[in-house]
Design a protein around this motif. Structure first.
Motif, PDB file in Angstrom:
ATOM      1  N   ILE A  20      37.000  34.518  27.945  1.00 23.00           N
ATOM      2  CA  ILE A  20      38.243  35.293  27.909  1.00 23.00           C
ATOM      3  C   ILE A  20      39.384  34.292  27.991  1.00 23.00           C
ATOM      4  O   ILE A  20      39.340  33.347  28.793  1.00 23.00           O
ATOM      5  N   CYS A  46      35.908  44.104  39.140  1.00 26.48           N
ATOM      6  CA  CYS A  46      35.052  43.528  38.094  1.00 26.48           C
ATOM      7  C   CYS A  46      33.601  43.920  38.405  1.00 26.48           C
ATOM      8  O   CYS A  46      33.108  43.673  39.501  1.00 26.48           O
ATOM      9  N   PRO A  47      32.911  44.558  37.454  1.00 31.38           N
ATOM     10  CA  PRO A  47      31.575  45.094  37.760  1.00 31.38           C
ATOM     11  C   PRO A  47      30.544  44.019  38.109  1.00 31.38           C
ATOM     12  O   PRO A  47      29.558  44.316  38.774  1.00 31.38           O
ATOM     13  N   THR A  48      30.779  42.790  37.651  1.00 27.23           N
ATOM     14  CA  THR A  48      29.798  41.750  37.959  1.00 27.23           C
ATOM     15  C   THR A  48      30.294  40.789  39.031  1.00 27.23           C
ATOM     16  O   THR A  48      29.590  39.847  39.389  1.00 27.23           O
ATOM     17  N   CYS A  67      32.493  38.487  38.779  1.00 18.73           N
ATOM     18  CA  CYS A  67      32.491  37.128  38.222  1.00 18.73           C
ATOM     19  C   CYS A  67      33.890  36.516  38.179  1.00 18.73           C
ATOM     20  O   CYS A  67      34.096  35.479  37.559  1.00 18.73           O
ATOM     21  N   MET A  68      34.866  37.168  38.836  1.00 22.53           N
ATOM     22  CA  MET A  68      36.234  36.640  38.781  1.00 22.53           C
ATOM     23  C   MET A  68      36.641  36.079  40.130  1.00 22.53           C
ATOM     24  O   MET A  68      36.156  36.545  41.172  1.00 22.53           O
ATOM     25  N   CYS A 105      30.108  37.517  32.859  1.00 18.62           N
ATOM     26  CA  CYS A 105      31.024  38.579  32.398  1.00 18.62           C
ATOM     27  C   CYS A 105      30.290  39.472  31.401  1.00 18.62           C
ATOM     28  O   CYS A 105      29.657  38.981  30.473  1.00 18.62           O
ATOM     29  N   THR A 106      30.372  40.791  31.601  1.00 20.54           N
ATOM     30  CA  THR A 106      29.708  41.709  30.663  1.00 20.54           C
ATOM     31  C   THR A 106      30.680  42.250  29.601  1.00 20.54           C
ATOM     32  O   THR A 106      30.341  43.158  28.862  1.00 20.54           O
ATOM     33  N   ARG A 107      31.880  41.722  29.544  1.00 24.52           N
ATOM     34  CA  ARG A 107      32.893  42.149  28.562  1.00 24.52           C
ATOM     35  C   ARG A 107      33.187  43.641  28.686  1.00 24.52           C
ATOM     36  O   ARG A 107      33.223  44.368  27.686  1.00 24.52           O
ATOM     37  N   CYS A 108      33.397  44.072  29.942  1.00 24.33           N
ATOM     38  CA  CYS A 108      33.643  45.507  30.168  1.00 24.33           C
ATOM     39  C   CYS A 108      35.056  45.901  29.782  1.00 24.33           C
ATOM     40  O   CYS A 108      35.375  47.080  29.702  1.00 24.33           O
ATOM     41  N   MET A 109      35.948  44.927  29.608  1.00 21.16           N
ATOM     42  CA  MET A 109      37.356  45.122  29.221  1.00 21.16           C
ATOM     43  C   MET A 109      38.275  45.424  30.411  1.00 21.16           C
ATOM     44  O   MET A 109      39.501  45.454  30.241  1.00 21.16           O
ATOM     45  N   HIS A 110      37.742  45.644  31.607  1.00 22.41           N
ATOM     46  CA  HIS A 110      38.627  46.082  32.698  1.00 22.41           C
ATOM     47  C   HIS A 110      39.789  45.120  32.929  1.00 22.41           C
ATOM     48  O   HIS A 110      40.950  45.525  32.930  1.00 22.41           O
ATOM     49  N   CYS A 111      39.469  43.838  33.142  1.00 24.06           N
ATOM     50  CA  CYS A 111      40.552  42.901  33.481  1.00 24.06           C
ATOM     51  C   CYS A 111      41.560  42.788  32.342  1.00 24.06           C
ATOM     52  O   CYS A 111      42.769  42.668  32.576  1.00 24.06           O
ATOM     53  N   ILE A 156      37.252  32.957  35.548  1.00 24.95           N
ATOM     54  CA  ILE A 156      36.211  33.903  35.132  1.00 24.95           C
ATOM     55  C   ILE A 156      34.962  33.112  34.799  1.00 24.95           C
ATOM     56  O   ILE A 156      35.005  32.153  34.023  1.00 24.95           O
TER      57      ILE A 156
HETATM   58  S1  SF4 Z   1      35.689  41.823  31.210  1.00 27.06           S
HETATM   59 FE1  SF4 Z   1      34.846  42.998  32.919  1.00 27.06          FE
HETATM   60  S2  SF4 Z   1      33.015  41.852  33.543  1.00 27.06           S
HETATM   61 FE2  SF4 Z   1      34.296  40.468  32.331  1.00 27.06          FE
HETATM   62  S3  SF4 Z   1      35.570  39.388  33.826  1.00 27.06           S
HETATM   63 FE3  SF4 Z   1      36.764  41.153  33.087  1.00 27.06          FE
HETATM   64  S4  SF4 Z   1      36.322  42.765  34.601  1.00 27.06           S
HETATM   65 FE4  SF4 Z   1      34.740  41.194  34.861  1.00 27.06          FE
END
Ligand code: SF4
Ligand code: HEM
Ligand code: HEM
Ligand code: SF4
Length: 440
Positions: free
Chosen positions: A246, A286-288, A290-291, A305-311, A300
Motif C-alpha cells: 500500500i 485492521c482485521p489482521t 498488520c499496521m 495485509c489482506t487488502r480489506c480496503m479499511h485503512c 504496514i
Molecule cells: S487493507 Fe485492511 S488488512 Fe490491509 S493494512 Fe489496511 S486495514 Fe489492514
C-alpha cells in the motif's frame, strides 16, 4: 389535467412523503401522453399508464399479482432480451393486456449523454409505455411495457438509429455490469469499464442465444469494496486487488492525525464522533493487526495485509492501493433457489487484467463454461454444480493448483476421496489374498 379512468385510493397514499413518488411519476407520464404536446404518433396504448396504475391498485387491494404466468416473446435471431407479460384482467385494463419488458444493454458504468437518453426516450414513448427502470438489478436499461408487434420495431430502431443492442435474459450470459472503476474512483485496480465492455462484446453470441444449462452473470468490481456487488450477484466475479505495498504518504497521514483532513472523506461528518483517533479507527480495526503507528510514522506489514480496503477507505488521501494491480476471480454466487444462497468462492487469487484478456478468457471463463455446459443439470447454476461435483473438479477443469487461499478453513469431516492412482496398489483387491492372513 388528464382524466384517470381508475380510482386509486391505496396507491395515491404513496404520493405523500418526501421520497420521489413512482405513483406521481406514472401519473405525470399519463398526463403527458394524453396531452401529447409533441404530437407523437403513439404505437402502443396511449392510456397504458392509467391502466397500469389501475392494475396496481387492484393488486394492492387483493394483495396478489395480476400478471399471467410467464410469456415467451422476442426478436428474430435472438433467444432472449425480452420478458413477455400479459395482464390477467385484460377486459378491465385493456391498455396493459400486453406489457412486455425489453432489456437494453447499458453502457458500462451507466455513463450517458443527454442526447443518447433523449434518443432512447423518443423511441420508447412512441413504441412503448414511456415507463422505464433505470436500471434493472443486472444493469440493463429496462423498457417497461410494450406490445408484441412493437418488439421488432423497437429493435430495428435501436440497432439502426441508436447503434444500441438488447441485453440478456434466459439461460445465457446475462448483461455484464461493473462499478465506475477508473473513470471516477482512485481505488480502481483495473479498468472495469473496458474489461466489462470487452467481455460483453466477446461473448455476444452467448448473451443473445441461450446455450447454457441456466443463467450466467459476470460482474466487475475495481476493488474489494464491491460497489457492483459482484461477489453476491454474479456467477463469475472479477474483483480488483494488488500484490505489492500500500502506498503511504506519511505527510498526509499526519494531516489526518492533526485533524486537517476529515476521515473517510467526510462520510461520518453528520454526527460528532470526536477527534480522529488513528489508533482506534484504523490501526485497531485492521482485521489482521498488520499496521503500526508510532506517533509519527505509519507502517504496514504487507505479507499480512489482506487488502480489506479499511485503512484506504478511512484515509484515502494518505493511503493508495499498490502498483502491481490485477483482480481476483470468485465463482458460484447465486440467489437461494434451489439449494441455498451462495456468494462467490475464490478460484483465482490474482490474475493480471490486460488487453486482450486472453489469459482470463482461456484459463478461467471458457474452461468453466466447457465444464458447466457439459455437466450442469437443467437449471443448475454454476454454484450448484460446484457443490454437486466439488471444488476439486472445478480446479481440474481450469488447471489451477489447489492452494490454502481457496478455503476459509480445511474440512473437519474425514470423508476424503482419493484417486485410485494416488493409492499404492489401487482399488482391486483379492479377498483370498486377504484371507491368507485373516481367518473368517
Ligand atoms: S487493507 Fe485492511 S488488512 Fe490491509 S493494512 Fe489496511 S486495514 Fe489492514
Ligand atoms: C418476472 C421476472 C423475473 C423472474 C421470475 C426472475 C427470477 C429470478 C430467480 C428465480 C432468481 C434466482 C436464480 C437462482 O438463484 O437460481 C433471480 C435472481 C436474480 N435476478 Fe431475476 N427474475 C426476474 C426479473 C429480473 C430482472 C428484470 C432483473 C434485472 C434486469 C433480474 C435480476 C436478477 C438478479 C440480479 C438476481 C440475483 C443474482 C442471481 O442469483 O443471479 N431479475 N431472478
Ligand atoms: C476398522 C474399523 C472401522 C471401519 C472399517 C468402519 C467403517 C465404517 C463405514 C464404511 C461406515 C459407513 C460410512 C458411510 O456413511 O459412508 C461407518 C460408519 C460409522 N461408523 Fe465405523 N468403522 C470402523 C470403526 C468404527 C468404530 C470403532 C466406531 C465407534 C466407536 C464406528 C462408528 C461408526 C458410526 C457411528 C458410523 C455412522 C456414521 C454416520 O453415518 O454418520 N466405526 N464405519
Ligand atoms: S468497487 Fe472499488 S474501484 Fe469500484 S467504484 Fe467501488 S470503491 Fe471504486
Amino acid at each position: 389535467m388528464a382524466e384517470f379512468k381508475h380510482k386509486t385510493p391505496l396507491i395515491d397514499q404513496l404520493e405523500t412523503g418526501p421520497w420521489t413518488s413512482f405513483v406521481s411519476d406514472i401519473k405525470r407520464e399519463h398526463e403527458s401522453r394524453m396531452a401529447n404536446p409533441k404530437g407523437i404518433d403513439f404505437q402502443f396504448e396511449v392510456e397504458c399508464c392509467d391502466d397500469l396504475l389501475g392494475v396496481l391498485e387492484l393488486s394492492y387491494e387483493h394483495g396478489r399479482t395480476h400478471w399471467k404466468h410467464g410469456g415467451i416473446v422476442g426478436v428474430f435471431g435472438y433467444g432472449g432480451g425480452v420478458i413477455g407479460r400479459y395482464c390477467d384482467q385484460p377486459e378491465m385494463f385493456p391498455a396493459v393486456a400486453h406489457f412486455h419488458t425489453m432489456r437494453v444493454n447499458q453502457p458500462m458504468g451507466h455513463f450517458y449523454t443527454s442526447e443518447y437518453l433523449e434518443q432512447l426516450m423518443d423511441l420508447w414513448e412512441r413504441r412503448g409505455s414511456g415507463l422505464t427502470n433505470m436500471h434493472g438489478a443486472t444493469g440493463d436499461i429496462i423498457f417497461l411495457g410494450t406490445s408484441t408487434p412493437q418488439l421488432e420495431e423497437v429493435f430495428y430502431e435501436l440497432t439502426h438509429n441508436i447503434n444500441q443492442d438488447l441485453g440478456g435474459s434466459g439461460s445465457n450470459l446475462r448483461t455484464p455490469s461493473d462499478c465506475m472503476g477508473e473513470s471516477m474512483c482512485e481505488f480502481a485496480c483495473f479498468d472495469t469499464q473496458e474489461f466489462c465492455y470487452q467481455m460483453t462484446m466477446e461473448y455476444q453470441d452467448e448473451l443473445h442465444r441461450p446455450a447454457f444449462p441456466y443463467k450466467f452473470k459476470f460482474k466487475f468490481d475495481g476493488c474489494p469494496n464491491c460497489c457492483v456487488a459482484a461477489i453476491a450477484r454474479s456467477d463469475l466475479s472479477f474483483i480488483g486487488t494488488w500484490r505489492d505495498d500500500i502506498r503511504i504518504d506519511q505527510e498526509a497521514v499526519k494531516a489526518y492525525v492533526g485533524g486537517e483532513i476529515p476521515p473517510n472523506g467526510g462520510a461520518h461528518a453528520s454526527r460528532d464522533w470526536g477527534a480522529f483517533d488513528i489508533q482506534k479507527e484504523v490501526v485497531g480495526l485492521c482485521p489482521t493487526g498488520c499496521m503500526r503507528w508510532d506517533g509519527s510514522k505509519l507502517e504496514i506489514n504487507t505479507p499480512e495485509c489482506t487488502r480489506c480496503m479499511h485503512c484506504i477507505n478511512v484515509m484515502p488521501r494518505a493511503l493508495r492501493v499498490g502498483l502491481d494491480k490485477g483482480c481476483s476471480v470468485l465463482a458460484g454466487a447465486k440467489a437461494p433457489i434451489l439449494d441455498g444462497a451462495q456468494m462467490g468462492t475464490l478460484i483465482v487469487p490474482f490474475i493480471k487484467v490486460e488487453e486482450p484478456y486472453d489469459e482470463i478468457k482461456e484459463t478461467v471463463i471458457e474452461p468453466i463454461w466447457d465444464w458447466w455446459m457439459e455437466e450442469g443439470k437443467n437449471r443448475e447454476r454454476l454454484g450448484e454444480l460446484i457443490k454437486r461435483q466439488g471444488m476439486q473438479k472445478l480446479l481440474e477443469v481450469t488447471g489451477f493448483k489447489a492452494i490454502p487461499q481457496m478455503i476459509q478453513e480445511p474440512r473437519s469431516n474425514p470423508y476424503v476421496f482419493w484417486k485410485e492412482d494416488e493409492v499404492p496398489g489401487g482399488w482391486k483387491r483379492d479377498i483370498n489374498e486377504f484371507r491368507k492372513y485373516h481367518q473368517r
